[in-house]
Scaffold this active site. Structure first.
Site, PDB file in Angstrom:
ATOM      1  N   ASP A   8       0.875  -1.164   0.000  1.00  0.00           N
ATOM      2  CA  ASP A   8       0.000   0.000   0.000  1.00  0.00           C
ATOM      3  C   ASP A   8       0.918   1.221   0.000  1.00  0.00           C
ATOM      4  O   ASP A   8       2.117   1.107   0.293  1.00  0.00           O
ATOM      5  CB  ASP A   8      -0.885  -0.028   1.247  1.00  0.00           C
ATOM      6  CG  ASP A   8      -1.805   1.180   1.348  1.00  0.00           C
ATOM      7  OD1 ASP A   8      -2.392   1.569   0.335  1.00  0.00           O
ATOM      8  OD2 ASP A   8      -1.896   1.739   2.458  1.00  0.00           O
ATOM      9  N   ASP A  10      -0.182   5.030   0.981  1.00  0.00           N
ATOM     10  CA  ASP A  10      -0.434   6.045   2.002  1.00  0.00           C
ATOM     11  C   ASP A  10      -0.333   5.471   3.403  1.00  0.00           C
ATOM     12  O   ASP A  10      -0.934   4.443   3.718  1.00  0.00           O
ATOM     13  CB  ASP A  10      -1.818   6.665   1.789  1.00  0.00           C
ATOM     14  CG  ASP A  10      -1.920   7.356   0.443  1.00  0.00           C
ATOM     15  OD1 ASP A  10      -0.981   8.087   0.075  1.00  0.00           O
ATOM     16  OD2 ASP A  10      -2.935   7.167  -0.259  1.00  0.00           O
ATOM     17  N   ASP A 184      -1.514  -0.320   6.160  1.00  0.00           N
ATOM     18  CA  ASP A 184      -1.804   0.319   7.444  1.00  0.00           C
ATOM     19  C   ASP A 184      -3.276   0.251   7.831  1.00  0.00           C
ATOM     20  O   ASP A 184      -3.628   0.583   8.965  1.00  0.00           O
ATOM     21  CB  ASP A 184      -1.423   1.802   7.366  1.00  0.00           C
ATOM     22  CG  ASP A 184      -2.372   2.582   6.453  1.00  0.00           C
ATOM     23  OD1 ASP A 184      -3.093   3.470   6.928  1.00  0.00           O
ATOM     24  OD2 ASP A 184      -2.397   2.284   5.246  1.00  0.00           O
TER      25      ASP A 184
END
Length: 222
Positions: A8, A10, A184
């Site tokens: 991922d 961000d 996250d």
């Protein structure tokens, strides 16, 4: 067999949210209505964090300003944006993580719900060429139309887009000995549960709880 390392973007490879930061850049440059943009940007960011983002409403808001500029103008803007809003939020540990997989001979892939215009140059900072983001429609004049095409790469959409990417290469996940996915967010739990080696990075509360329950590794870069 080769391994596949999926990241991922961000709050995983960068310690900020590029989707949320881009409107902040536009506001700073005076290119959008500040009061309206700030309110909408913050609302959609809260919705994403809470796992209830309406992706169509968000993309309508987020992509509209892109249609006002040429590709050349946007390229200049993105360089300014990256220098101020992205590069200060990349740590040596995040670069080392990517480099360690590259050194091991793993295939590298970023898959993000953020659109490809924003993420592609950022992925270039890590030397990652395989990129899956929400795809943008362009008109006959080469400008973005403000609309997206295909399946947005959010939640289960990441699995759809990953399978499309693999199919275009004549592959499935079974062609890789190990498939890592670093993320996250609880929004990425569908894909985290699908790969062989999920890793939580700077996890939100829901992801942290699942990682603890299932014994997934947890990394903190902030």
């Amino acid at each position: 067999m080769t391994n596949l390392a999926i990241f991922d973007l961000d709050n995983t490879l960068i310690n900020t949210d590029s989707d949320h930061a881009w409107p902040q850049y536009l506001m700073k440059k005076g290119l959008v209505d500040i009061e309206y943009t700030r309110a909408q940007n913050d609302k959609f960011y809260r919705d994403y964090q809470q796992g209830r983002l309406n992706i169509d409403e968000f993309l309508a808001f987020h992509l509209a300003p892109l249609s006002r500029f040429s590709q050349e103008e946007l390229a200049v803007m993105h360089r300014e944006f990256t220098a101020e809003f992205i590069e200060p939020f990349i740590t040596p540990m995040q670069r080392t993580l990517v480099d360690s997989h590259r050194a091991a001979g793993d295939e590298l892939l970023v898959i993000s719900s953020t659109n490809e215009f924003i993420i592609s140059p950022i992925c270039g900072l890590f030397g990652i060429d395989n990129i899956i983001g929400t795809q943008l429609e362009t008109g006959a004049d080469g400008r973005y139309t403000g609309r997206y095409i295909g399946t947005p790469s959010l939640k289960e959409g990441k699995i759809t887009r990953l399978n499309e990417w693999l199919a275009a290469r004549g592959q499935t996940l079974a062609d890789y000995e190990t498939v890592y996915f670093y993320s996250d967010s609880k929004n990425d739990l569908p894909l985290l549960r699908k790969v062989s080696d999920p890793v939580a990075v700077n996890p939100d509360e829901v992801l942290a709880a699942e990682a603890a329950e299932k014994g997934w590794p947890v990394l903190y870069f902030k």
